[in-house]
Design a protein around this motif. Sequence first.
Motif, PDB file in Angstrom:
ATOM      1  N   THR A  18       0.838  -1.195   0.000  1.00 41.75           N
ATOM      2  CA  THR A  18       0.000   0.000   0.000  1.00 41.75           C
ATOM      3  C   THR A  18       0.874   1.245   0.000  1.00 41.75           C
ATOM      4  OG1 THR A  18      -1.640  -1.186   1.287  1.00 41.75           O
ATOM      5  CG2 THR A  18      -1.843   1.194   1.215  1.00 41.75           C
ATOM      6  N   LEU A  19       0.703   2.050  -1.013  1.00 45.51           N
ATOM      7  CA  LEU A  19       1.436   3.304  -1.093  1.00 45.51           C
ATOM      8  C   LEU A  19       0.651   4.408  -0.375  1.00 45.51           C
ATOM      9  CD1 LEU A  19       2.485   3.217  -4.837  1.00 45.51           C
ATOM     10  CD2 LEU A  19       3.968   2.954  -2.881  1.00 45.51           C
ATOM     11  N   PRO A  20       1.322   5.335   0.266  1.00 49.04           N
ATOM     12  CA  PRO A  20       0.617   6.448   0.918  1.00 49.04           C
ATOM     13  C   PRO A  20       0.167   7.475  -0.128  1.00 49.04           C
ATOM     14  CG  PRO A  20       2.975   6.667   1.207  1.00 49.04           C
ATOM     15  CD  PRO A  20       2.749   5.369   0.505  1.00 49.04           C
ATOM     16  N   PHE A  21      -0.962   7.177  -0.777  1.00 48.99           N
ATOM     17  CA  PHE A  21      -1.381   7.970  -1.918  1.00 48.99           C
ATOM     18  C   PHE A  21      -1.706   9.420  -1.557  1.00 48.99           C
ATOM     19  CE2 PHE A  21      -2.422   3.698  -3.595  1.00 48.99           C
ATOM     20  CZ  PHE A  21      -1.567   3.732  -4.674  1.00 48.99           C
ATOM     21  N   ALA A  22      -2.318   9.658  -0.407  1.00 44.74           N
ATOM     22  CA  ALA A  22      -2.658  11.035  -0.040  1.00 44.74           C
ATOM     23  C   ALA A  22      -1.396  11.873   0.160  1.00 44.74           C
ATOM     24  CB  ALA A  22      -3.511  11.049   1.221  1.00 44.74           C
ATOM     25  N   ILE A  23      -0.404  11.292   0.804  1.00 40.34           N
ATOM     26  CA  ILE A  23       0.859  12.015   1.025  1.00 40.34           C
ATOM     27  C   ILE A  23       1.550  12.276  -0.305  1.00 40.34           C
ATOM     28  CG2 ILE A  23       3.151  11.832   2.053  1.00 40.34           C
ATOM     29  CD1 ILE A  23       1.851  10.215   4.302  1.00 40.34           C
ATOM     30  N   MET A  24       1.535  11.276  -1.193  1.00 38.68           N
ATOM     31  CA  MET A  24       2.166  11.445  -2.501  1.00 38.68           C
ATOM     32  C   MET A  24       1.487  12.544  -3.305  1.00 38.68           C
ATOM     33  SD  MET A  24       2.933   7.547  -3.654  1.00 38.68           S
ATOM     34  CE  MET A  24       3.294   8.029  -5.317  1.00 38.68           C
ATOM     35  N   PHE A  25       0.154  12.635  -3.217  1.00 38.56           N
ATOM     36  CA  PHE A  25      -0.573  13.649  -3.978  1.00 38.56           C
ATOM     37  C   PHE A  25      -0.194  15.050  -3.513  1.00 38.56           C
ATOM     38  CE2 PHE A  25      -4.291  16.413  -4.478  1.00 38.56           C
ATOM     39  CZ  PHE A  25      -4.393  16.387  -5.854  1.00 38.56           C
ATOM     40  N   TYR A  26      -0.224  15.277  -2.201  1.00 42.57           N
ATOM     41  CA  TYR A  26       0.068  16.614  -1.700  1.00 42.57           C
ATOM     42  C   TYR A  26       1.547  16.977  -1.860  1.00 42.57           C
ATOM     43  CZ  TYR A  26      -4.663  16.785  -0.037  1.00 42.57           C
ATOM     44  OH  TYR A  26      -6.023  16.791   0.022  1.00 42.57           O
ATOM     45  N   LEU A  27       2.447  16.019  -1.674  1.00 39.06           N
ATOM     46  CA  LEU A  27       3.858  16.295  -1.935  1.00 39.06           C
ATOM     47  C   LEU A  27       4.094  16.586  -3.410  1.00 39.06           C
ATOM     48  CD1 LEU A  27       5.892  13.810   0.276  1.00 39.06           C
ATOM     49  CD2 LEU A  27       5.876  16.297   0.380  1.00 39.06           C
ATOM     50  N   GLY A  28       3.373  15.880  -4.274  1.00 37.79           N
ATOM     51  CA  GLY A  28       3.478  16.147  -5.708  1.00 37.79           C
ATOM     52  C   GLY A  28       3.047  17.566  -6.048  1.00 37.79           C
ATOM     53  N   LEU A  29       1.953  18.002  -5.428  1.00 38.77           N
ATOM     54  CA  LEU A  29       1.503  19.383  -5.661  1.00 38.77           C
ATOM     55  C   LEU A  29       2.526  20.398  -5.157  1.00 38.77           C
ATOM     56  CD1 LEU A  29      -2.302  19.300  -4.780  1.00 38.77           C
ATOM     57  CD2 LEU A  29      -1.254  19.491  -7.028  1.00 38.77           C
ATOM     58  N   ILE A  30       3.101  20.127  -3.994  1.00 39.11           N
ATOM     59  CA  ILE A  30       4.099  21.043  -3.436  1.00 39.11           C
ATOM     60  C   ILE A  30       5.337  21.087  -4.324  1.00 39.11           C
ATOM     61  CG2 ILE A  30       5.702  21.355  -1.507  1.00 39.11           C
ATOM     62  CD1 ILE A  30       3.417  20.304   0.316  1.00 39.11           C
ATOM     63  N   PHE A  31       5.790  19.920  -4.798  1.00 42.50           N
ATOM     64  CA  PHE A  31       6.962  19.875  -5.676  1.00 42.50           C
ATOM     65  C   PHE A  31       6.693  20.598  -6.995  1.00 42.50           C
ATOM     66  CE2 PHE A  31       9.173  15.857  -3.848  1.00 42.50           C
ATOM     67  CZ  PHE A  31       9.488  16.573  -2.707  1.00 42.50           C
ATOM     68  N   MET A  32       5.490  20.422  -7.538  1.00 36.69           N
ATOM     69  CA  MET A  32       5.164  21.112  -8.793  1.00 36.69           C
ATOM     70  C   MET A  32       5.120  22.627  -8.579  1.00 36.69           C
ATOM     71  SD  MET A  32       2.359  18.675 -10.633  1.00 36.69           S
ATOM     72  CE  MET A  32       2.264  19.663 -12.114  1.00 36.69           C
TER      73      MET A  32
END
Length: 59
Positions: A37-51
Amino acid sequence: MDKVKKAQLSIGLFVLGFAMIFIQDLKRLDTINFGFTLPFAIMFYLGLIFMAAGYYLKQ
């Protein structure tokens, strides 16, 4: 920070953020099994911050 290094960091952060959001979107496909199980919520918000950081550094 010189201009070339800043541009490389900007592109790198933007691509990394886009990849994190894209991988998070793959969870809807049943044919892809990550095996854990990947931490999808964390990945989404970190992705937005990185972008956002990549876009900010572009200027």
